[in-house]
Design a protein around this motif. Structure first.
Motif, PDB file in Angstrom:
ATOM      1  N   VAL A  26       0.852  -1.191   0.000  1.00  0.00           N
ATOM      2  CA  VAL A  26       0.000   0.000   0.000  1.00  0.00           C
ATOM      3  C   VAL A  26       0.884   1.237   0.000  1.00  0.00           C
ATOM      4  CG1 VAL A  26      -1.831   1.258   1.171  1.00  0.00           C
ATOM      5  CG2 VAL A  26      -1.738  -1.241   1.334  1.00  0.00           C
ATOM      6  N   THR A  27       0.766   2.052  -1.048  1.00  0.00           N
ATOM      7  CA  THR A  27       1.583   3.259  -1.104  1.00  0.00           C
ATOM      8  C   THR A  27       0.748   4.460  -1.534  1.00  0.00           C
ATOM      9  OG1 THR A  27       3.659   4.201  -1.933  1.00  0.00           O
ATOM     10  CG2 THR A  27       2.308   2.955  -3.488  1.00  0.00           C
ATOM     11  N   ILE A  28       1.339   5.624  -1.385  1.00  0.00           N
ATOM     12  CA  ILE A  28       0.707   6.889  -1.751  1.00  0.00           C
ATOM     13  C   ILE A  28       1.729   7.705  -2.538  1.00  0.00           C
ATOM     14  CG2 ILE A  28      -0.710   6.897   0.336  1.00  0.00           C
ATOM     15  CD1 ILE A  28       1.223   9.129   1.384  1.00  0.00           C
ATOM     16  N   GLY A  29       1.336   8.895  -2.964  1.00  0.00           N
ATOM     17  CA  GLY A  29       2.307   9.874  -3.437  1.00  0.00           C
ATOM     18  C   GLY A  29       2.651   9.777  -4.905  1.00  0.00           C
ATOM     19  N   SER A  30       3.836  10.319  -5.214  1.00  0.00           N
ATOM     20  CA  SER A  30       4.305  10.458  -6.588  1.00  0.00           C
ATOM     21  C   SER A  30       5.001   9.193  -7.062  1.00  0.00           C
ATOM     22  CB  SER A  30       5.279  11.634  -6.680  1.00  0.00           C
ATOM     23  OG  SER A  30       6.467  11.334  -5.953  1.00  0.00           O
ATOM     24  N   ALA A  31       5.512   9.247  -8.298  1.00  0.00           N
ATOM     25  CA  ALA A  31       6.266   8.110  -8.826  1.00  0.00           C
ATOM     26  C   ALA A  31       7.497   7.821  -7.971  1.00  0.00           C
ATOM     27  CB  ALA A  31       6.670   8.382 -10.270  1.00  0.00           C
ATOM     28  N   GLY A  32       8.082   8.866  -7.385  1.00  0.00           N
ATOM     29  CA  GLY A  32       9.223   8.653  -6.516  1.00  0.00           C
ATOM     30  C   GLY A  32       8.890   7.815  -5.297  1.00  0.00           C
ATOM     31  N   ASP A  33       7.643   7.915  -4.805  1.00  0.00           N
ATOM     32  CA  ASP A  33       7.187   7.057  -3.709  1.00  0.00           C
ATOM     33  C   ASP A  33       6.846   5.664  -4.213  1.00  0.00           C
ATOM     34  OD1 ASP A  33       6.877   9.094  -1.408  1.00  0.00           O
ATOM     35  OD2 ASP A  33       5.769  10.030  -3.039  1.00  0.00           O
ATOM     36  N   LEU A  34       6.333   5.594  -5.427  1.00  0.00           N
ATOM     37  CA  LEU A  34       5.898   4.316  -5.994  1.00  0.00           C
ATOM     38  C   LEU A  34       7.063   3.382  -6.295  1.00  0.00           C
ATOM     39  CD1 LEU A  34       3.691   2.521  -7.523  1.00  0.00           C
ATOM     40  CD2 LEU A  34       4.484   3.734  -9.569  1.00  0.00           C
ATOM     41  N   PHE A  35       8.101   3.888  -6.935  1.00  0.00           N
ATOM     42  CA  PHE A  35       9.132   3.014  -7.497  1.00  0.00           C
ATOM     43  C   PHE A  35       9.813   2.111  -6.465  1.00  0.00           C
ATOM     44  CE2 PHE A  35       9.811   5.970 -11.387  1.00  0.00           C
ATOM     45  CZ  PHE A  35       8.664   5.443 -11.965  1.00  0.00           C
ATOM     46  N   PRO A  36      10.160   2.575  -5.253  1.00  0.00           N
ATOM     47  CA  PRO A  36      10.745   1.641  -4.278  1.00  0.00           C
ATOM     48  C   PRO A  36       9.791   0.509  -3.910  1.00  0.00           C
ATOM     49  CG  PRO A  36      11.203   3.908  -3.655  1.00  0.00           C
ATOM     50  CD  PRO A  36      10.207   3.968  -4.767  1.00  0.00           C
ATOM     51  N   PHE A  37       8.497   0.821  -3.773  1.00  0.00           N
ATOM     52  CA  PHE A  37       7.515  -0.228  -3.497  1.00  0.00           C
ATOM     53  C   PHE A  37       7.442  -1.205  -4.667  1.00  0.00           C
ATOM     54  CE2 PHE A  37       6.147   2.550  -0.133  1.00  0.00           C
ATOM     55  CZ  PHE A  37       5.496   1.737   0.777  1.00  0.00           C
ATOM     56  N   LEU A  38       7.520  -0.668  -5.872  1.00  0.00           N
ATOM     57  CA  LEU A  38       7.451  -1.523  -7.045  1.00  0.00           C
ATOM     58  C   LEU A  38       8.670  -2.440  -7.122  1.00  0.00           C
ATOM     59  CD1 LEU A  38       5.745  -2.241  -9.426  1.00  0.00           C
ATOM     60  CD2 LEU A  38       6.636  -0.260 -10.651  1.00  0.00           C
TER      61      LEU A  38
END
Length: 448
Positions: A26-38
């Protein structure tokens, strides 16, 4: 409002495996927040774990193209125009309010999962209040918290940044604890706790006292997705905690620069790159100062932003606008990267060995800028102090520092591919992720 995209990928094709958990990211925010989760989600998927991904609707293409099941959460992009989004102290309230509609849908998603399924929720810190509600309704749920940047984990140890203000090393810990408590009491709790406790009352749970005490007592396991050489583990950070290197992720690693950009870079001399972050729509003055500073230095500048309307209709010949360029391809050709201090951009510049001028606006950016400065690979100039003269002097100092490139290369040598990620996958992907945090004393980062 329903979660969208629940059937975009057939999750049955992802093997659960005997004794392994279904991992819900579960993540929020911009692509910068997304990529580590991905990056973490792909590592879990490659290890045979079943993964579901919950994130802002606009990130669906990234996640689907990576081959993971995606469930879209509502995201109001109008928040990017909010005048306080990048305010050093009021920015938290804007982000908090923007994330609540999406986070409110997480408990329903978890509740709909098969009751006989072992489940682990891996979430952004701002998803932890909802994670606690999920566990109250589903006692077997395990929770892991992902911290993308050091400042996401409060500490009274150095560098202690209160927004743009650095607390000097000589200030005793007792005073530092008071400063933290005061900041949380006046800037964070009045914003967050009415929402948190309204949800808890509706779920029949006792109210929580303070957001920081509450969220850091929730995880069974905490994971810092940044290396110890960038930010050593502090004595008052929550335990157990796993550490990794920077989980660099490029959605299109083989992308090349445009012919226009390649021609621009091939004209000789030194190139400066300016980016205030992909989500920043309020950078008109920033780019005006950048264009004039580059002109006075006699250097060329690349402006990176998807929001062209922030720039003049006619750009001078020494400036090239690009909507998007993969930093992995661009940074080896750059003399200085001037950026906002987001943790993803910071990590990419460290990896490339590129000198940095961090111009932080809010959130974790001040702390990241302080760490870049401490490593000797750049400087930090808060956006509230940005003028053409100060920008020019900072750039002159970086360009004239003959030892700076060697220091940047030395820091870049610290990078190791996927350092620590195997252990994170092992711990998160098992049936349990660690000792239950709610069975031990809550961590209060202001106590020590």
């Amino acid at each position: 409002m329903a979660i969208t995209g629940a059937h975009d990928v057939d999750v049955a094709r992802t093997p659960a495996g005997a004794g392994l958990a279904h991992i819900v990211l579960v993540t929020i925010g911009s692509a910068g927040d997304l990529f580590p989760f991905l990056k973490l989600g792909l590592a879990l998927h490659a290890a045979g774990r079943r993964v579901s991904f919950l994130g802002p609707e606009q990130h669906g293409p990234y996640v689907r193209e990576a081959g993971l099941p995606f469930h879209g959460l509502p995201a109001d992009e109008a928040v990017l125009d909010h005048p306080d989004l990048w305010h050093p102290t009021r920015g938290f309230g804007v982000v908090w309010a923007a994330t609540r509609p999406a986070m409110a849908l997480v408990p329903a998603f978890i509740a709909a999962l098969p009751r006989d399924e072992t489940c682990t929720m891996v979430g952004h810190p701002l998803a932890l209040p909802e994670a606690d509600l999920c566990r109250a309704a589903r006692p077997g749920l395990r929770i892991a918290a992902i911290f993308l940047a050091p400042s996401n984990i409060p500490t009274v140890y150095d560098p202690l940044m209160l927004g743009p203000y650095r607390v000097p090393r000589w200030v005793p810990h007792g005073a530092r604890r008071w400063l933290w408590r005061t900041a949380v009491k006046h800037l964070i709790d009045p914003v967050a706790m009415p929402d948190v406790n309204a949800q808890r009352r509706a779920a029949g749970l006792a109210p929580a006292g303070s957001l920081m005490d509450h969220i850091f007592a929730i995880p069974d396991l905490s994971i810092g997705l940044f290396p110890a050489w960038f930010a050593p583990t502090q004595p008052d950070w929550p335990q157990p905690m796993l550490r990794t290197g920077f989980p660099l992720y490029d959605p299109n690693p083989h992308a090349e620069m445009s012919p226009e950009l390649q021609h621009f870079l091939g004209q000789g001399g030194r190139t400066l790159v300016f980016t205030p972050g992909t989500g920043n729509r309020q950078a008109r003055a920033y780019f005006a100062h950048a264009a004039e500073a580059a002109r006075l230095l006699g250097e060329r500048a690349v402006f990176l932003t998807p929001h062209r309307d922030q720039l003049p209709a006619e750009l001078p010949r020494h400036v090239l606008w690009q909507e998007y360029v993969p930093l992995r391809a661009l940074l080896p050709h750059v003399a200085v990267l001037v950026h906002h201090g987001g943790i993803g951009t910071t990590a990419e510049a460290l990896h490339a060995g590129t000198p940095q001028l961090v111009v932080p606006l809010a959130h974790d950016q001040f702390d990241n800028g302080a760490r870049v400065t401490a490593l000797g690979v750049g400087r930090s100039l808060p956006a509230t102090r940005l003028t053409q003269g100060r920008l020019l002097r900072c750039l002159e100092g970086l360009l004239d520092d003959e030892r700076l490139p060697a220091r940047c290369r030395a820091v870049a040598a610290n990078f190791k591919d996927d350092a620590g990620m195997d252990e994170v996958v092992r711990r998160v992907g098992a049936a349990g992720v660690g000792t239950c945090a709610h069975a031990v004393a809550p961590v209060d980062s202001t106590r020590r």
